[in-house]
Scaffold this active site. Structure first.
Site, PDB file in Angstrom:
ATOM      1  CB  CYS A 126      50.044  16.278  -0.634  1.00 18.48           C
ATOM      2  SG  CYS A 126      51.388  17.128  -1.469  1.00 18.48           S
ATOM      3  NE  ARG A 177      48.365  13.748   4.387  1.00 16.63           N
ATOM      4  CZ  ARG A 177      48.874  12.607   4.818  1.00 16.63           C
ATOM      5  NH1 ARG A 177      48.564  12.162   6.002  1.00 16.63           N
ATOM      6  NH2 ARG A 177      49.683  11.910   4.054  1.00 16.63           N
ATOM      7  CD1 TRP A 190      55.102  20.744   3.336  1.00 15.92           C
ATOM      8  CD2 TRP A 190      56.276  19.284   2.114  1.00 15.92           C
ATOM      9  NE1 TRP A 190      56.417  20.801   3.752  1.00 15.92           N
ATOM     10  CE2 TRP A 190      57.164  19.918   3.024  1.00 15.92           C
ATOM     11  CE3 TRP A 190      56.792  18.338   1.244  1.00 15.92           C
ATOM     12  CZ2 TRP A 190      58.512  19.627   3.081  1.00 15.92           C
ATOM     13  CZ3 TRP A 190      58.157  18.043   1.298  1.00 15.92           C
ATOM     14  CH2 TRP A 190      59.001  18.684   2.221  1.00 15.92           C
ATOM     15  CG  ASN A 196      50.588  12.310  -0.384  1.00 14.76           C
ATOM     16  OD1 ASN A 196      51.605  12.978  -0.280  1.00 14.76           O
ATOM     17  ND2 ASN A 196      50.193  11.459   0.540  1.00 14.76           N
ATOM     18  N   GLY A 197      52.910  12.452  -2.973  1.00 12.68           N
ATOM     19  CA  GLY A 197      54.089  11.600  -3.136  1.00 12.68           C
ATOM     20  C   GLY A 197      55.061  12.219  -4.128  1.00 12.68           C
ATOM     21  CD  GLU A 253      59.859  16.480  21.519  1.00  8.26           C
ATOM     22  OE1 GLU A 253      60.629  16.167  20.599  1.00  8.26           O
ATOM     23  OE2 GLU A 253      58.663  16.738  21.347  1.00  8.26           O
ATOM     24  CE  LYS A 257      57.554  19.533  19.430  1.00  5.93           C
ATOM     25  NZ  LYS A 257      57.721  18.132  19.364  1.00  5.93           N
ATOM     26  CD  GLU A 287      58.160  20.688  15.426  1.00  5.66           C
ATOM     27  OE1 GLU A 287      57.966  19.965  16.392  1.00  5.66           O
ATOM     28  OE2 GLU A 287      58.007  20.302  14.247  1.00  5.66           O
ATOM     29  CG  HIS A 347      83.677  16.210  25.874  1.00  4.18           C
ATOM     30  ND1 HIS A 347      84.951  15.788  26.162  1.00  4.18           N
ATOM     31  CD2 HIS A 347      82.865  15.634  26.800  1.00  4.18           C
ATOM     32  CE1 HIS A 347      84.917  14.966  27.204  1.00  4.18           C
ATOM     33  NE2 HIS A 347      83.664  14.857  27.602  1.00  4.18           N
ATOM     34  CE  LYS A 380      50.869  15.554  13.857  1.00  5.88           C
ATOM     35  NZ  LYS A 380      51.727  15.924  14.999  1.00  5.88           N
TER      36      LYS A 380
HETATM   37  O1  M6R Z   1      54.313  10.644  12.250  1.00 10.95           O
HETATM   38  P1  M6R Z   1      55.672  10.360  12.832  1.00 10.95           P
HETATM   39  O2  M6R Z   1      55.636  10.165  14.311  1.00 10.95           O
HETATM   40  O3  M6R Z   1      56.386   9.253  12.117  1.00 10.95           O
HETATM   41  O4  M6R Z   1      56.515  11.690  12.554  1.00 10.95           O
HETATM   42  C1  M6R Z   1      57.873  11.739  12.835  1.00 10.95           C
HETATM   43  C2  M6R Z   1      58.392  13.162  12.785  1.00 10.95           C
HETATM   44  O5  M6R Z   1      58.224  13.704  11.515  1.00 10.95           O
HETATM   45  C3  M6R Z   1      57.666  14.051  13.802  1.00 10.95           C
HETATM   46  O6  M6R Z   1      57.779  13.555  15.093  1.00 10.95           O
HETATM   47  C4  M6R Z   1      58.230  15.486  13.764  1.00 10.95           C
HETATM   48  O7  M6R Z   1      59.555  15.491  14.211  1.00 10.95           O
HETATM   49  C5  M6R Z   1      57.348  16.412  14.592  1.00 10.95           C
HETATM   50  N1  M6R Z   1      56.872  17.489  13.772  1.00 10.95           N
HETATM   51  C6  M6R Z   1      58.037  17.016  15.758  1.00 10.95           C
HETATM   52  O8  M6R Z   1      57.193  17.807  16.494  1.00 10.95           O
END
Ligand code: M6R
Length: 616
Positions: free
Chosen positions: A2, A27, A76, A102-103, A485, A489, A492, A508, A611
């Site tokens: 949020c 956010r 969110w 927010n929270g 990674e 990517k 997501e 394995h 984010k």
């Molecule tokens: O703000 P942060 O680096 O702590 O966030 C950690 C993860 O939430 C963040 O890296 C998330 O995995 C990304 N959306 C990946 O692209």
């Protein structure tokens, strides 16, 4: 998650709030809303499910009267689905008080039951409306918003940043925070509140971070910070190091495309000022030499992409500083009984500096006597404030939900930390340090080379693969976190099933997934660094090729050994073994972005995500 924004001043607040929400939409984007006290002293509010544009459309159709005090929210969803009714603001005290949040308020059910017993009825399923009702009830008793906040905040458990205004006190916004972010923007005759500085940076770059369990009241002329008991708190303003242009798309089709292109700059900016006489010297770590010499174990903790950066950092720190390093997902770390002592250094990594899981891991480590160091991209964020020391990455604001430039900056900071510690501990020979520094300095140009040489071809490849249902990624050594990674990517932003594996793990189990046509990216380490490792990966490629996989290889220029077994070869420039991840990740980012674009998806705001993950 949020995003929240607040304004008091002399200008009409609606445009300021909407512009702030646009910058905070990363956010959360399940709904948006604003509340404004108009010139006649009445409170007006509007909220709509969906992205901010839905709210804009509604306001265009049925404008709210102008007012110079206002609050805004982009959501969110946690408690209650993404509906108009659950959107913020929530109103109380006969719709004269508006509150955003927010929270997560963990004890909201019992508080709601108490209020219902008192005759209060609710219009939403949210925890936030409970806080609004409690503050509204206190306001009716006291007629003072600050006092009402103080009476309520200690009854709330969990995480919250709350912002409220009351129509009987125009020109005032009161906010409180516990375990959620809140920053004040200091203007001339006006002041701002935001989840982060992006909310107001186009108006002012002077900011004040609000600490844990603090309340702040802003009027056009004053900012007063107290603790939850009402005692004055001293806070020192800081200057935001980037301007509003840095947080604009600037002609790029998406923030992600812009941020991928900014990676060389992110690396260069993170290195700047930290190299002296061909050695790494991080000024922020002055005074910690004894700690670095004394430390007998490092735990690096983070989530998501930041955790994959941590995995690369483990190789570098162990090699150069000769200290054992463990990487722990922050949300797993504190739910067991990890071995932590006074000689343990816990390094946290977070782009936002607000990830709740990571923040809680830092607090847990401190409580158990560890020293804490954070690697963070956001000034004034909570995690660096809760840590003993901080090394900032200077990637600039990252807006796209999928992390790209922050990732390469995090790896850069970890390489710097490893080199700094190696020098302090005397475990890194000067020539090796100088060679590593040279590698670091050459990285930005090499990242640009990958973009120049491979962007078009990788995008084309992604376009052809738009109907693919599953993609696998393999790597070994530092190529393994890059495989993870690459898969993250793709998942997501393109919603395609993707998995990363350590190539050696294939036999394995995962090799059973390979069937004719299955696309597999393989990150191939340079044969110059380890002929053995290279040979092992080449034989892994042969194993999957023999079973019909479509193999896309990421290999250094001139590596001819991969050619007979690859359907596609993506080239990266020659670099030291520990520096290759910063190059190999780039084509994987481009691939995910291009594939999501080919599927017509919103690259910057993928479904279900936000984010900054400020809930556990
Ligand atoms: O703000 P942060 O680096 O702590 O966030 C950690 C993860 O939430 C963040 O890296 C998330 O995995 C990304 N959306 C990946 O692209």
């Amino acid at each position: 998650m949020c995003g929240i924004v607040g304004y008091v001043g002399a200008r009409p607040s609606e445009d300021i709030l909407l512009a702030g929400l646009a910058r905070l939409e990363y956010r959360g984007y399940d709904s948006a809303g604003i509340a404004v006290i108009d010139e006649a002293g009445s409170l007006g509010s509007r909220k709509k499910a969906g992205k901010l544009q839905a709210l804009r459309d509604s306001l265009a159709e049925h404008p709210l009267p102008d007012g110079t005090t206002g609050i805004g929210h982009t959501r969110w969803a946690t408690h209650g689905g993404p509906t108009d009714a659950n959107a913020h603001p929530h109103l109380a005290d006969e719709d004269r008080l508006a509150l955003i949040h927010n929270g997560i308020i963990e004890n909201f059910a019992e508080l709601r039951a108490e209020l219902e017993a008192d005759g209060v009825s609710f219009r939403s399923e949210t925890d936030t409306e409970v806080a609004a009702a409690l503050i509204g009830r206190e306001y009716r008793r006291t007629g003072d918003l600050r006092t009402a906040f103080r009476a309520v905040v200690n009854r709330l458990e969990g995480a919250f940043t709350l912002l409220a205004l009351h129509q009987d006190e125009p020109g005032l916004v009161v906010a409180a925070r516990r375990n959620s972010p809140l920053v004040v923007g200091l203007g001339e005759g006006e002041n701002f509140l935001g989840s982060d500085v992006a909310a107001f940076v186009e108006h002012t770059r002077r900011a004040l971070a609000i600490g844990q369990d603090e309340i702040v009241a802003i009027t056009p002329e004053a900012v007063v910070v107290t603790d939850f008991e009402g005692n004055a708190v001293e806070s020192t303003p800081f200057e935001v190091s980037w301007d509003s242009a840095a947080a604009e798309k600037g002609g790029w089709p998406s923030f992600m495309a812009k941020e991928v292109a900014e990676q060389s700059e992110a690396v260069a900016n993170t290195i700047r000022g930290r190299i002296k006489d061909s050695a790494v010297v991080i000024p922020e770590l002055d005074g910690l030499d004894d700690l670095f010499r004394d430390v007998d174990r490092i735990i690096v903790t983070a989530c998501g992409t930041a955790a994959y950066a941590a995995m690369v950092g483990k190789y570098a720190i162990e090699q150069w500083a000769r200290v054992p390093v463990d990487v722990e997902l922050a949300h797993e770390f504190r739910y067991r009984d990890p071995v932590i002592g006074e000689r343990t250094l816990v390094v946290s990594i977070s782009q936002s500096g607000e990830t709740m899981d990571t923040l809680m891991a830092v607090k847990y480590a401190r409580e158990r006597g560890a020293r804490t160091l954070s690697i963070c991209n956001t000034q004034g964020a909570t995690i660096p404030r809760e840590s003993d020391a901080v090394v900032y990455t200077h990637a600039g604001p990252e807006v796209a939900v999928a992390s790209t430039k922050a990732f390469v900056a995090q790896i850069t900071a970890l390489l710097l930390l490893g080199l700094h510690m190696g020098r302090v501990r005397g475990s890194l020979p000067a020539e090796e340090s100088a060679a590593a520094v040279l590698e670091l300095e050459n990285l930005p140009a090499k990242i640009d080379d990958v973009l120049d040489a491979e962007q078009e071809r990788v995008s084309q490849l992604a376009g052809w693969m738009a109907d693919t249902r599953s993609v696998l990624f393999l790597g070994r050594h530092v190529g393994y976190p890059i495989a993870l990674e690459g898969a993250l990517k793709l998942k997501e932003i393109s919603y395609i099933h993707a998995e990363g594996f350590a190539a050696g793990e294939l036999k394995h189990g995962p090799i059973a997934l390979i069937e004719p046509g299955q696309p597999v990216f393989v990150i191939v380490p340079s044969p110059r660094h380890s002929a053995l490792l290279h040979a092992k990966v080449v034989s892994n490629i042969q194993e999957i090729r023999a079973r019909g996989a479509r193999v896309i290889v990421v290999a250094e220029e001139g590596d001819a050994a991969v050619l007979p077994f690859a359907d596609e070869v993506i080239r990266i420039p020659l670099a030291g073994a520990l520096f290759e991840p910063l190059l190999a990740v780039v084509p994987l980012q481009i691939f995910a972005m291009a594939l999501a674009t080919a599927k017509g998806l919103d690259v910057d705001q993928p479904r279900n995500l936000a984010k900054s993950v400020t809930v556990e």
